[in-house]
Design an enzyme around this catalytic site. Structure first.
Site, PDB file in Angstrom:
ATOM      1  N   SER A 146       0.849  -1.184   0.000  1.00 37.44           N
ATOM      2  CA  SER A 146       0.000   0.000   0.000  1.00 37.44           C
ATOM      3  C   SER A 146       0.885   1.234   0.000  1.00 37.44           C
ATOM      4  O   SER A 146       2.052   1.190   0.441  1.00 37.44           O
ATOM      5  CB  SER A 146      -0.881   0.015   1.256  1.00 37.44           C
ATOM      6  OG  SER A 146      -1.515   1.269   1.432  1.00 37.44           O
ATOM      7  N   TYR A 159      -1.658  -0.189  10.556  1.00 34.65           N
ATOM      8  CA  TYR A 159      -1.768  -0.581   9.151  1.00 34.65           C
ATOM      9  C   TYR A 159      -0.489  -0.222   8.403  1.00 34.65           C
ATOM     10  O   TYR A 159       0.079  -1.043   7.669  1.00 34.65           O
ATOM     11  CB  TYR A 159      -2.973   0.113   8.516  1.00 34.65           C
ATOM     12  CG  TYR A 159      -3.204  -0.236   7.063  1.00 34.65           C
ATOM     13  CD1 TYR A 159      -3.654  -1.504   6.709  1.00 34.65           C
ATOM     14  CD2 TYR A 159      -2.994   0.696   6.051  1.00 34.65           C
ATOM     15  CE1 TYR A 159      -3.874  -1.831   5.375  1.00 34.65           C
ATOM     16  CE2 TYR A 159      -3.207   0.378   4.723  1.00 34.65           C
ATOM     17  CZ  TYR A 159      -3.652  -0.888   4.389  1.00 34.65           C
ATOM     18  OH  TYR A 159      -3.859  -1.212   3.068  1.00 34.65           O
TER      19      TYR A 159
END
Length: 250
Positions: A146, A159
């Site tokens: 990501s 995250y």
């Protein structure tokens, strides 16, 4: 149109029940790959396998369950001849302020995003490196990370930590697996998937959804990039791809 050079290859895709995983399965199957669809939601991968038809199998497996992954690897070997490509796509994005209230969420992200990626790779690595795979051109390991693996923000700390971990581990694996397995890191920005709906912290979920409503890329567009990476001749490795909506700032 299927490429004759890929017709004998098999791709294993984790998190194949929706989003980037499902789109990648469709793209690679269209390119002539056999595909093994791994996910927890059996009904969704069963439906996708039925949609794709010959050369697609659905295997219910949670990447946090090593025994389930070992059983899946056995089926892939027996039914599809072993994995030439592993797409580590399974992931969860449970953003929110770091606190004891979010303990279950941040543990889940570590277990799925980071440990799940490591475990799936460990289980399928022998297949990716096998002599049969080398005869077909060698293995490929695709890790879906990501933009959060580059940019940490308030409420995405854990995250981001998992994705930074995937990024660092991918580079190490790139060097370690040469020349038998190519390693590619894909770092999407905002993608039109269901991930925001899983966020349990209400205020964070609302803020994230506004960002998603403003601009996203489609899962199929990420899948096209994965298919392109895999289509390159073996002497060429595309090791890292950062892709975002053109208007995404961070």
């Amino acid at each position: 149109m299927a490429d004759p050079q890929t017709a004998a290859r098999t791709a294993v895709i984790t998190g194949a029940s929706s989003g980037i995983g499902a789109a990648t399965a469709r793209a690679l199957h269209a390119d002539g790959y056999r595909v093994a669809l791994l996910a927890r939601r059996a009904d969704r991968i069963d439906a996708l396998a039925a949609e794709l038809g010959d050369g697609a199998i659905a295997i219910r497996a949670d990447v946090t369950d090593r025994d389930a992954l070992v059983a899946a690897a056995g089926r892939v070997q027996a039914e599809l001849g072993g994995a030439d490509v592993l797409v580590n796509n399974a992931g969860t994005m449970l953003l929110g302020p770091f606190s004891a209230d979010q303990r279950d969420d941040y543990r889940a992200m570590v277990e799925v995003n980071l440990l799940g990626t490591l475990t799936a790779t460990e289980v399928f690595l022998d297949q990716l490196k096998s002599s049969d795979q080398r005869k077909r051109g060698g293995g490929d390991l695709i890790n879906i990370s990501s933009v959060a693996g580059r940019t940490a923000r308030a409420t995405n700390g854990v995250y981001a930590a998992t994705k930074w971990g995937v990024n660092g581990w991918s580079e190490s694996m790139r060097q370690e697996l040469l020349p038998d397995v190519r390693v590619t890191l894909i770092e999407p920005g905002v993608v039109d998937t269901e991930l925001p709906t899983h966020i349990t912290h209400a205020a964070t979920r609302e803020a994230v959804q506004k960002g998603y409503d403003a601009a996203t890329v489609k899962p199929g567009e990420i899948a096209e990039i994965i298919a392109f990476v895999l289509s390159r001749p073996r002497h060429l490795a595309i090791n890292e791809v950062l892709v975002r909506p053109a208007t995404q700032l961070g």
